[in-house]
Design a protein around this motif. Sequence first.
Motif, mmCIF file in Angstrom:
data_model
loop_
_atom_site.group_PDB
_atom_site.id
_atom_site.type_symbol
_atom_site.label_atom_id
_atom_site.label_comp_id
_atom_site.label_asym_id
_atom_site.label_seq_id
_atom_site.Cartn_x
_atom_site.Cartn_y
_atom_site.Cartn_z
ATOM 1 N N PHE A 262 0.808 -1.214 0.000
ATOM 2 C CA PHE A 262 0.000 0.000 0.000
ATOM 3 C C PHE A 262 0.844 1.269 0.000
ATOM 4 N N ALA A 263 2.003 1.240 0.626
ATOM 5 C CA ALA A 263 2.860 2.433 0.623
ATOM 6 C C ALA A 263 3.697 2.529 -0.648
ATOM 7 N N GLY A 264 4.051 1.380 -1.224
ATOM 8 C CA GLY A 264 4.925 1.391 -2.386
ATOM 9 C C GLY A 264 4.232 1.518 -3.722
ATOM 10 N N SER A 265 2.904 1.373 -3.754
ATOM 11 C CA SER A 265 2.178 1.425 -5.024
ATOM 12 C C SER A 265 1.401 2.724 -5.206
ATOM 13 N N LYS A 266 1.485 3.629 -4.247
ATOM 14 C CA LYS A 266 0.660 4.834 -4.287
ATOM 15 C C LYS A 266 1.480 6.084 -4.581
ATOM 16 N N LYS A 267 0.763 7.124 -5.023
ATOM 17 C CA LYS A 267 1.371 8.427 -5.254
ATOM 18 C C LYS A 267 0.522 9.505 -4.584
ATOM 19 N N SER A 268 1.194 10.497 -4.000
ATOM 20 C CA SER A 268 0.517 11.499 -3.180
ATOM 21 C C SER A 268 0.012 12.675 -4.010
ATOM 22 N N LEU A 269 -1.293 12.883 -3.960
ATOM 23 C CA LEU A 269 -1.881 14.047 -4.613
ATOM 24 C C LEU A 269 -1.527 15.317 -3.847
ATOM 25 N N ALA A 270 -1.528 15.213 -2.514
ATOM 26 C CA ALA A 270 -1.269 16.387 -1.673
ATOM 27 C C ALA A 270 0.134 16.949 -1.894
ATOM 28 N N SER A 271 1.122 16.070 -2.083
ATOM 29 C CA SER A 271 2.487 16.543 -2.334
ATOM 30 C C SER A 271 2.711 16.860 -3.800
ATOM 31 N N VAL A 278 4.965 24.368 -8.931
ATOM 32 C CA VAL A 278 6.277 25.016 -8.918
ATOM 33 C C VAL A 278 7.094 24.622 -10.145
ATOM 34 N N LEU A 279 7.066 23.334 -10.494
ATOM 35 C CA LEU A 279 7.929 22.828 -11.558
ATOM 36 C C LEU A 279 7.439 23.166 -12.964
ATOM 37 N N PHE A 280 6.120 23.125 -13.180
ATOM 38 C CA PHE A 280 5.582 23.267 -14.525
ATOM 39 C C PHE A 280 5.014 24.645 -14.831
ATOM 40 N N GLY A 281 4.759 25.442 -13.827
ATOM 41 C CA GLY A 281 4.243 26.775 -14.072
ATOM 42 C C GLY A 281 2.927 26.763 -14.824
ATOM 43 N N ALA A 282 2.882 27.458 -15.968
ATOM 44 C CA ALA A 282 1.644 27.594 -16.745
ATOM 45 C C ALA A 282 1.173 26.275 -17.325
ATOM 46 N N HIS A 283 2.033 25.279 -17.410
ATOM 47 C CA HIS A 283 1.662 23.989 -17.978
ATOM 48 C C HIS A 283 1.284 22.976 -16.898
ATOM 49 N N ALA A 284 1.081 23.439 -15.678
ATOM 50 C CA ALA A 284 0.811 22.525 -14.568
ATOM 51 C C ALA A 284 -0.522 21.804 -14.714
ATOM 52 N N SER A 285 -1.485 22.390 -15.426
ATOM 53 C CA SER A 285 -2.809 21.771 -15.524
ATOM 54 C C SER A 285 -2.734 20.403 -16.187
ATOM 55 N N LEU A 286 -2.038 20.293 -17.302
ATOM 56 C CA LEU A 286 -1.891 18.997 -17.953
ATOM 57 C C LEU A 286 -0.975 18.074 -17.155
ATOM 58 N N ALA A 287 -0.026 18.645 -16.454
ATOM 59 C CA ALA A 287 0.917 17.841 -15.678
ATOM 60 C C ALA A 287 0.235 17.142 -14.511
ATOM 61 N N VAL A 288 -0.773 17.774 -13.905
ATOM 62 C CA VAL A 288 -1.421 17.188 -12.730
ATOM 63 C C VAL A 288 -2.613 16.310 -13.098
ATOM 64 N N LEU A 289 -3.090 16.379 -14.344
ATOM 65 C CA LEU A 289 -4.241 15.569 -14.737
ATOM 66 C C LEU A 289 -3.987 14.073 -14.540
ATOM 67 N N MET A 292 -4.173 13.262 -10.792
ATOM 68 C CA MET A 292 -5.528 13.286 -10.247
ATOM 69 C C MET A 292 -6.281 12.007 -10.594
ATOM 70 N N LEU A 293 -6.152 11.552 -11.839
ATOM 71 C CA LEU A 293 -6.836 10.334 -12.261
ATOM 72 C C LEU A 293 -6.261 9.106 -11.552
ATOM 73 N N PHE A 294 -4.943 9.049 -11.440
ATOM 74 C CA PHE A 294 -4.294 7.913 -10.776
ATOM 75 C C PHE A 294 -4.662 7.862 -9.307
ATOM 76 N N HIS A 295 -4.787 9.027 -8.680
ATOM 77 C CA HIS A 295 -5.135 9.089 -7.258
ATOM 78 C C HIS A 295 -6.476 8.418 -7.007
ATOM 79 N N GLN A 296 -7.481 8.757 -7.808
ATOM 80 C CA GLN A 296 -8.790 8.149 -7.615
ATOM 81 C C GLN A 296 -8.753 6.656 -7.934
ATOM 82 N N MET A 297 -8.026 6.291 -8.967
ATOM 83 C CA MET A 297 -7.933 4.886 -9.350
ATOM 84 C C MET A 297 -7.302 4.059 -8.233
ATOM 85 N N GLN A 298 -6.231 4.557 -7.633
ATOM 86 C CA GLN A 298 -5.547 3.801 -6.587
ATOM 87 C C GLN A 298 -6.429 3.651 -5.352
#
Length: 340
Positions: A262-271, A278-289, A292-298
Amino acid sequence: MPIDPYILLLLGTVGIAALFPARGTAADVASGASTAAIAFLFFLYGARLSTREALDGLKHWRLHVTVLACTFVIFPLLGLAARGLVPVLLTHPLYQGLLFLTLVPSTIQSSIAFTSIARGNVPAAICAGSFSSLVGIVITPLLAAAVLGSSAGGFSADSLVQIVLQLMVPFLAGQLLRRWIGGFVARHKKVLGLVDRGSILLVVYTAFSEGMVQGIWHQVSPIRLGGLLVVEAVLLAVMLALTWYGAKALRFGREDRIAIQFAGSKKSLASGLPMASVLFGAHASLAVLPLMLFHQMQLMVCAVIAKRRSNDPVEETAEVTVTAPPAPSRTAVGTGSRSR
């Protein structure tokens, strides 16, 4: 299979950003507020992390090294391998978001919750998630610089300074002040949790507003989104299998394998969301999509797995583990062994 109410709030925020994106002065205000919110988030992360608990958790170091390897080595390697799916299933921007997803830390809350439901090693899950979040503050930006390069918003020395100021400095400040504010943070955990989530919603609104203003969403079609979901489902299935059977091959006991899975297969939406901003700036919307989808799936898949693991015969918990000294010391280091 549960639908996380917070995902609905995130989707609602995306809808508001699509209909009423921040422009001009409003965009500047939203951007400034988002920057402050990110700094406050990581300040709270630092204030919550117990240094003593983290040091105690080091006694179970093989488990934590395994989780970190899954999170920051195997996941990124699978992300790099997915490059061959461009442009057949994924567009390049969606692939960049998928690759970023593989770089972010593991979750804490959901890993603990599912490990508890499955009757696994809860103390180990707490430490593993905390270590992953702590290491991710440093490792995720460095990995992004290495594998994403200029795609991550033009990663440069200035970007590194920005990451240090927005993420690392607030986190360290929270750690330094924890002695005086730790009690307050613990007593007001629920209220501050709402502040956490509200801050992330603000980050999402700002990122998707910038994406709408720049017309980024015209690059995404329903077919491409379907392809992304298929790729993420395969990614999650592979990691769930690797963490479970890999931990078994390493001769971890049942309770430890549950925590590792459970700890090794997940990714944190909050972090991940603040880091992407910070990393993607104006392109962050596509970067986080993809995140977001993986978070709900997991959440949906792991809820089913945890429920099934909870019905495992109690006798399975008697398996031998080599992650700690023999029986008496296992309890002493908080391996969470129990019978029901």
